[in-house]
Design a protein around this motif. Sequence first.
Motif, short mmCIF file in Angstrom:
data_model
loop_
_atom_site.label_atom_id
_atom_site.label_comp_id
_atom_site.label_asym_id
_atom_site.label_seq_id
_atom_site.Cartn_x
_atom_site.Cartn_y
_atom_site.Cartn_z
N THR A 3 0.83 -1.19 0.00
CA THR A 3 0.00 0.00 0.00
C THR A 3 0.87 1.25 0.00
N LYS A 4 0.62 2.12 -0.93
CA LYS A 4 1.29 3.41 -1.00
C LYS A 4 0.31 4.49 -0.55
N THR A 5 0.80 5.47 0.16
CA THR A 5 -0.05 6.53 0.69
C THR A 5 0.25 7.84 -0.03
N ILE A 6 -0.80 8.45 -0.55
CA ILE A 6 -0.71 9.70 -1.29
C ILE A 6 -1.32 10.82 -0.47
N LEU A 7 -0.56 11.89 -0.29
CA LEU A 7 -1.10 13.10 0.33
C LEU A 7 -1.69 13.96 -0.77
N VAL A 8 -2.97 14.30 -0.64
CA VAL A 8 -3.64 15.15 -1.62
C VAL A 8 -3.99 16.46 -0.93
N VAL A 9 -3.40 17.55 -1.41
CA VAL A 9 -3.64 18.87 -0.86
C VAL A 9 -4.52 19.62 -1.86
N GLU A 10 -5.81 19.72 -1.53
CA GLU A 10 -6.79 20.27 -2.47
C GLU A 10 -7.92 20.91 -1.68
N ASP A 11 -8.26 22.17 -2.01
CA ASP A 11 -9.32 22.86 -1.27
C ASP A 11 -10.67 22.79 -1.97
N ASP A 12 -10.73 22.23 -3.15
CA ASP A 12 -11.99 22.14 -3.90
C ASP A 12 -12.62 20.76 -3.65
N ASP A 13 -13.77 20.75 -2.99
CA ASP A 13 -14.43 19.49 -2.64
C ASP A 13 -14.74 18.63 -3.86
N HIS A 14 -15.10 19.24 -4.96
CA HIS A 14 -15.40 18.49 -6.19
C HIS A 14 -14.17 17.73 -6.68
N MET A 15 -13.01 18.38 -6.66
CA MET A 15 -11.77 17.72 -7.09
C MET A 15 -11.39 16.58 -6.14
N VAL A 16 -11.62 16.78 -4.85
CA VAL A 16 -11.34 15.72 -3.87
C VAL A 16 -12.21 14.50 -4.16
N THR A 17 -13.49 14.74 -4.43
CA THR A 17 -14.41 13.64 -4.74
C THR A 17 -13.98 12.92 -6.01
N LEU A 18 -13.63 13.66 -7.04
CA LEU A 18 -13.18 13.04 -8.30
C LEU A 18 -11.94 12.17 -8.09
N PHE A 19 -10.97 12.70 -7.36
CA PHE A 19 -9.75 11.94 -7.13
C PHE A 19 -10.03 10.71 -6.28
N ASN A 20 -10.82 10.86 -5.24
CA ASN A 20 -11.15 9.73 -4.38
C ASN A 20 -11.88 8.64 -5.15
N ASP A 21 -12.84 9.01 -5.98
CA ASP A 21 -13.57 8.03 -6.80
C ASP A 21 -12.64 7.31 -7.76
N ALA A 22 -11.74 8.05 -8.40
CA ALA A 22 -10.79 7.43 -9.33
C ALA A 22 -9.86 6.46 -8.61
N LEU A 23 -9.43 6.83 -7.43
CA LEU A 23 -8.55 5.96 -6.65
C LEU A 23 -9.28 4.68 -6.21
N GLU A 24 -10.51 4.82 -5.78
CA GLU A 24 -11.30 3.65 -5.40
C GLU A 24 -11.53 2.73 -6.60
N ASP A 25 -11.83 3.30 -7.75
CA ASP A 25 -12.01 2.50 -8.97
C ASP A 25 -10.73 1.76 -9.33
N TRP A 26 -9.59 2.44 -9.25
CA TRP A 26 -8.31 1.81 -9.58
C TRP A 26 -8.02 0.67 -8.62
N ASN A 27 -8.22 0.90 -7.33
CA ASN A 27 -7.97 -0.15 -6.33
C ASN A 27 -8.87 -1.36 -6.57
N ALA A 28 -10.13 -1.13 -6.88
CA ALA A 28 -11.07 -2.23 -7.13
C ALA A 28 -10.68 -3.02 -8.38
N ALA A 29 -10.23 -2.33 -9.42
CA ALA A 29 -9.88 -2.99 -10.67
C ALA A 29 -8.54 -3.71 -10.60
N ASN A 30 -7.73 -3.40 -9.61
CA ASN A 30 -6.38 -3.96 -9.52
C ASN A 30 -6.13 -4.72 -8.23
N GLU A 31 -7.19 -5.28 -7.66
CA GLU A 31 -7.05 -6.01 -6.39
C GLU A 31 -6.02 -7.13 -6.46
N GLU A 32 -5.97 -7.83 -7.57
CA GLU A 32 -5.08 -8.98 -7.69
C GLU A 32 -3.61 -8.59 -7.89
#
Length: 82
Positions: A3-32
């Motif tokens: 597990t790698k940990t990424i610090l995301v410094v972002e004040d726009d809630d919409h951008m935080v949501t987009l990044f979080n969703d993309a990260l969750e999708d990537w993790n789900a697609a690459n579980e193996e």
Amino acid sequence: MNTKTILVVEDDDHMVTLFNDALEDWNAANEENIRCFDAVFVKSSEGAARELYAKKLDCALVDLRLPLEESSTKTDAEHGNT
């Protein structure tokens, strides 16, 4: 699992949501692949400094148009840090 940990410094809630969703999708697609990413989200440079001292981080994504202080108004591409 590696597990790698990424610090995301972002004040726009919409951008935080987009990044979080993309990260969750990537993790789900690459579980193996035995690799996943966790993110720590903060909204200011002060929050970023706290996390840098508190956690082991592997990478940082930083909004270059952050306000200079937490109490400052948000910025946009047209106005920058004004």
